[in-house]
Design an enzyme around this catalytic site. Structure first.
Site, PDB file in Angstrom:
ATOM      1  N   HIS A  96      76.247   1.027 -78.751  1.00  9.67           N
ATOM      2  CA  HIS A  96      75.490   2.120 -79.367  1.00  9.67           C
ATOM      3  C   HIS A  96      74.039   1.716 -79.610  1.00  9.67           C
ATOM      4  O   HIS A  96      73.108   2.446 -79.263  1.00  9.67           O
ATOM      5  CB  HIS A  96      76.166   2.530 -80.675  1.00  9.67           C
ATOM      6  CG  HIS A  96      75.460   3.602 -81.420  1.00  9.67           C
ATOM      7  ND1 HIS A  96      75.793   4.928 -81.303  1.00  9.67           N
ATOM      8  CD2 HIS A  96      74.418   3.561 -82.291  1.00  9.67           C
ATOM      9  CE1 HIS A  96      74.989   5.647 -82.066  1.00  9.67           C
ATOM     10  NE2 HIS A  96      74.146   4.836 -82.677  1.00  9.67           N
ATOM     11  N   GLU A  97      73.850   0.539 -80.179  1.00  8.79           N
ATOM     12  CA  GLU A  97      72.498   0.073 -80.476  1.00  8.79           C
ATOM     13  C   GLU A  97      71.719  -0.248 -79.197  1.00  8.79           C
ATOM     14  O   GLU A  97      70.511  -0.034 -79.126  1.00  8.79           O
ATOM     15  CB  GLU A  97      72.527  -1.145 -81.403  1.00  8.79           C
ATOM     16  CG  GLU A  97      73.179  -0.887 -82.749  1.00  8.79           C
ATOM     17  CD  GLU A  97      72.606   0.308 -83.485  1.00  8.79           C
ATOM     18  OE1 GLU A  97      71.390   0.561 -83.394  1.00  8.79           O
ATOM     19  OE2 GLU A  97      73.381   1.017 -84.153  1.00  8.79           O
ATOM     20  N   HIS A 131      70.057   2.860 -77.871  1.00 10.07           N
ATOM     21  CA  HIS A 131      68.756   3.081 -78.519  1.00 10.07           C
ATOM     22  C   HIS A 131      67.692   2.161 -77.905  1.00 10.07           C
ATOM     23  O   HIS A 131      66.584   2.598 -77.591  1.00 10.07           O
ATOM     24  CB  HIS A 131      68.835   2.800 -80.023  1.00 10.07           C
ATOM     25  CG  HIS A 131      69.629   3.776 -80.804  1.00 10.07           C
ATOM     26  ND1 HIS A 131      69.289   5.102 -80.919  1.00 10.07           N
ATOM     27  CD2 HIS A 131      70.752   3.619 -81.547  1.00 10.07           C
ATOM     28  CE1 HIS A 131      70.165   5.719 -81.686  1.00 10.07           C
ATOM     29  NE2 HIS A 131      71.065   4.839 -82.077  1.00 10.07           N
TER      30      HIS A 131
END
Length: 145
Positions: free
Chosen positions: A67-68, A71
């Site tokens: 998820h990170e 980003h």
């Protein structure tokens, strides 16, 4: 798991799932409480909550890292890196990154209300004005339990 092992894991996941190397730092931040991790826009570092690994294990840690990294890679490419952006949703879906992590804090309701007619209970964190609100099921009066 320590910070060096986390850094190696993040680099491995980045090259395997995204095909791009991770060139910044990833480390555990024990001050994080409610979030699984965070991507820092200015420094491009990734911070991970150690409670994710301690409570849920390696699989959930990998999910938070994915998820990170979504980003991270989208921000560096100048594309939409926010949760609401189409680029982010598409990339997260392609690599199997979750939208949210598992809950890290147990939420207990502070206020319990009950409908005086149908008996439905409402659990709330914040106090509500019982004169202003009514039951959504039967339009009955709400009382604090």
């Amino acid at each position: 798991m320590n910070n060096e092992a986390l850094q190696a894991l993040v680099c491995e996941i980045s090259t395997r799932f995204f095909g791009i190397s991770f060139k910044h730092h990833a480390y555990f931040n024990p001050r994080l409480r409610t979030t699984g991790g965070r991507y820092m826009l200015r420094t491009h570092h990734i911070e991970i909550n150690p409670a994710v690994y301690e409570r849920y294990g390696q699989q959930e840690l990998i999910a938070v890292i994915k998820h990170e990294l979504c980003h991270y890679h989208l921000h560096l490419q100048g594309r939409g890196y926010k949760h609401r952006d189409k680029d982010f949703k598409t990339l997260a879906n392609n690599v199997g990154a979750p939208r949210f992590c598992q809950p890290l804090q147990a939420v207990t309701p502070k206020h319990i209300y009950e409908c005086s007619q149908c008996g439905v209970r409402f659990y709330r964190q914040r106090k509500i004005d019982t004169l202003r609100y009514y039951c959504g099921q039967c339009k009955g009066e709400i009382k604090k339990v």
